[in-house]
Scaffold this motif. Structure first.
Motif, PDB file in Angstrom:
ATOM      1  N   LEU A  69       0.974  -1.128   0.120  1.00 48.87           N
ATOM      2  CA  LEU A  69      -0.012   0.074  -0.040  1.00 48.87           C
ATOM      3  C   LEU A  69       0.855   1.353  -0.076  1.00 48.87           C
ATOM      4  N   TRP A  70       1.067   1.867  -0.825  1.00 50.48           N
ATOM      5  CA  TRP A  70       1.458   3.440  -1.207  1.00 50.48           C
ATOM      6  C   TRP A  70       0.611   4.502  -0.651  1.00 50.48           C
ATOM      7  N   PHE A  71       0.947   5.458   0.245  1.00 50.74           N
ATOM      8  CA  PHE A  71       0.051   6.373   0.532  1.00 50.74           C
ATOM      9  C   PHE A  71       0.984   7.760   0.550  1.00 50.74           C
ATOM     10  N   GLU A  72       0.354   8.942   0.384  1.00 45.92           N
ATOM     11  CA  GLU A  72       1.247  10.257   0.564  1.00 45.92           C
ATOM     12  C   GLU A  72       1.403  10.565   1.917  1.00 45.92           C
ATOM     13  N   THR A  73       2.629  11.199   2.072  1.00 46.21           N
ATOM     14  CA  THR A  73       3.162  11.368   3.601  1.00 46.21           C
ATOM     15  C   THR A  73       3.856  12.878   3.364  1.00 46.21           C
ATOM     16  N   PRO A  74       3.451  13.530   4.417  1.00 38.75           N
ATOM     17  CA  PRO A  74       4.412  14.950   4.387  1.00 38.75           C
ATOM     18  C   PRO A  74       5.840  14.839   4.217  1.00 38.75           C
ATOM     19  N   CYS A  75       6.486  15.732   3.351  1.00 38.64           N
ATOM     20  CA  CYS A  75       7.941  15.590   3.030  1.00 38.64           C
ATOM     21  C   CYS A  75       8.895  15.929   4.046  1.00 38.64           C
ATOM     22  N   ALA A  76      10.152  15.690   4.053  1.00 38.20           N
ATOM     23  CA  ALA A  76      10.841  16.065   5.316  1.00 38.20           C
ATOM     24  C   ALA A  76      11.161  17.602   5.468  1.00 38.20           C
ATOM     25  N   GLU A  77      10.963  18.502   4.466  1.00 41.97           N
ATOM     26  CA  GLU A  77      10.928  19.984   5.131  1.00 41.97           C
ATOM     27  C   GLU A  77       9.821  20.482   5.773  1.00 41.97           C
ATOM     28  N   VAL A  78       8.694  19.422   5.861  1.00 37.99           N
ATOM     29  CA  VAL A  78       7.523  19.757   6.789  1.00 37.99           C
ATOM     30  C   VAL A  78       7.959  19.285   8.193  1.00 37.99           C
ATOM     31  N   TRP A  79       8.653  18.464   8.464  1.00 33.82           N
ATOM     32  CA  TRP A  79       8.990  17.702   9.595  1.00 33.82           C
ATOM     33  C   TRP A  79      10.117  18.669  10.369  1.00 33.82           C
ATOM     34  N   THR A  80       9.435  19.864  10.909  1.00 33.47           N
ATOM     35  CA  THR A  80      10.341  20.801  11.834  1.00 33.47           C
ATOM     36  C   THR A  80      10.101  20.310  13.030  1.00 33.47           C
ATOM     37  N   GLU A  81      10.443  20.962  14.068  1.00 36.05           N
ATOM     38  CA  GLU A  81      10.515  20.652  15.580  1.00 36.05           C
ATOM     39  C   GLU A  81       9.221  21.320  15.914  1.00 36.05           C
ATOM     40  N   ASP A  82       8.709  22.105  15.331  1.00 31.95           N
ATOM     41  CA  ASP A  82       7.232  22.835  15.842  1.00 31.95           C
ATOM     42  C   ASP A  82       6.151  21.714  15.223  1.00 31.95           C
ATOM     43  N   SER A 116      -3.779   3.181  12.920  1.00 29.46           N
ATOM     44  CA  SER A 116      -4.139   1.441  12.727  1.00 29.46           C
ATOM     45  C   SER A 116      -5.973   1.600  12.984  1.00 29.46           C
ATOM     46  N   ALA A 117      -6.363   2.531  13.774  1.00 26.43           N
ATOM     47  CA  ALA A 117      -7.977   2.804  13.899  1.00 26.43           C
ATOM     48  C   ALA A 117      -8.372   3.144  12.786  1.00 26.43           C
ATOM     49  N   GLU A 118      -7.801   3.650  11.862  1.00 24.91           N
ATOM     50  CA  GLU A 118      -8.210   4.241  10.273  1.00 24.91           C
ATOM     51  C   GLU A 118      -7.871   3.046   9.290  1.00 24.91           C
ATOM     52  N   GLY A 119      -7.243   1.952   9.637  1.00 26.64           N
ATOM     53  CA  GLY A 119      -6.917   0.971   8.758  1.00 26.64           C
ATOM     54  C   GLY A 119      -5.681   1.131   8.264  1.00 26.64           C
ATOM     55  N   LEU A 120      -4.741   1.822   8.492  1.00 24.65           N
ATOM     56  CA  LEU A 120      -3.468   1.876   8.060  1.00 24.65           C
ATOM     57  C   LEU A 120      -2.515   1.560   9.506  1.00 24.65           C
ATOM     58  N   ASP A 121      -1.916   0.302   9.251  1.00 20.79           N
ATOM     59  CA  ASP A 121      -0.896   0.175  10.429  1.00 20.79           C
ATOM     60  C   ASP A 121       0.431   0.372   9.896  1.00 20.79           C
ATOM     61  N   SER A 122       0.800   1.692  10.219  1.00 14.25           N
ATOM     62  CA  SER A 122       2.185   1.884   9.793  1.00 14.25           C
ATOM     63  C   SER A 122       2.563   3.102  10.562  1.00 14.25           C
ATOM     64  N   ALA A 123       3.870   3.233  11.054  1.00 15.25           N
ATOM     65  CA  ALA A 123       4.351   4.299  11.609  1.00 15.25           C
ATOM     66  C   ALA A 123       4.698   5.488  11.046  1.00 15.25           C
TER      67      ALA A 123
END
Length: 186
Positions: A111-124, A160-167
């Motif tokens: 299963l492929w799913f879109e995720t926020p890119c690295a530049e979004v992952w700030t400390e805030d 996982s409650a939404e059906g996606l068992d991924s970290a």
């Protein structure tokens, strides 16, 4: 009272020693190179090799693979029946062989799913994510603004409650948590 105080002191020292040992174990596990695949989820950009087909340029993708479930069944097959007299006396026992078969109960799924890119992952962003998960009772501990193992475990519990068992945090989950803007329909 002094004996009670001494017993409490020993108990407190033992608890602190155990806590220190657990922390050291967590650090060793987190720094073990052979466990890197378990600690850090892989996120691919649309331009990277191995990214999903037809991915929008500039987007980032997570992948969740569910392994196939294989069932193994063994059964005894009679090769030669037993030789039995009319009175029930067994002259020669039956001969059996064991046959083992495997069959796929559930196919492997990717299963492929879109995720926020690295530049979004700030400390805030990470701190906001931890707070959003903590409010929902899914993140344990203090807000550190670090995307650590506790954060990934909380992401997995939420999704996982939404059906996606991924970290790996999906873009859809980030939107539901109010961390990423929902695109406007034009």
């Amino acid at each position: 009272m002094p004996a009670d105080f001494a017993a409490r002191s020993v108990l407190a020292a033992t608890a602190l020693l155990a806590l220190g040992s657990l922390t050291a174990c967590e650090e060793q596990i987190a720094s073990a190179p052979y466990l890197a695949a378990f600690n850090e989820p892989e996120i691919l950009r649309a331009e990277d090799a191995g990214a999903p087909p037809n991915a929008r340029p500039g987007s980032c993708w997570g992948r969740h693979v569910t392994p196939a479930v294989v069932e193994t069944v063994s059964e005894q097959i009679m090769v030669q029946p037993p030789e039995v007299l009319a009175d029930g006396t067994v002259i020669a026992p039956g001969i059996f062989r064991t046959e083992t078969q495997q069959r796929i109960v559930q196919e492997r799924r990717e299963l492929w799913f879109e995720t926020p890119c690295a530049e979004v992952w700030t400390e805030d962003f990470t701190a906001s994510l931890q707070r959003a998960l903590k409010v929902r009772g899914l993140f344990y501990g203090s807000i550190t603004a670090a995307p650590d193992a506790r954060t990934r475990a909380a992401i997995r519990r939420y999704q996982s409650a939404e059906g996606l068992d991924s970290a790996i945090l999906s873009l859809e989950s980030a939107r539901r948590l109010g961390l990423v803007a929902v695109p406007r329909e034009e």
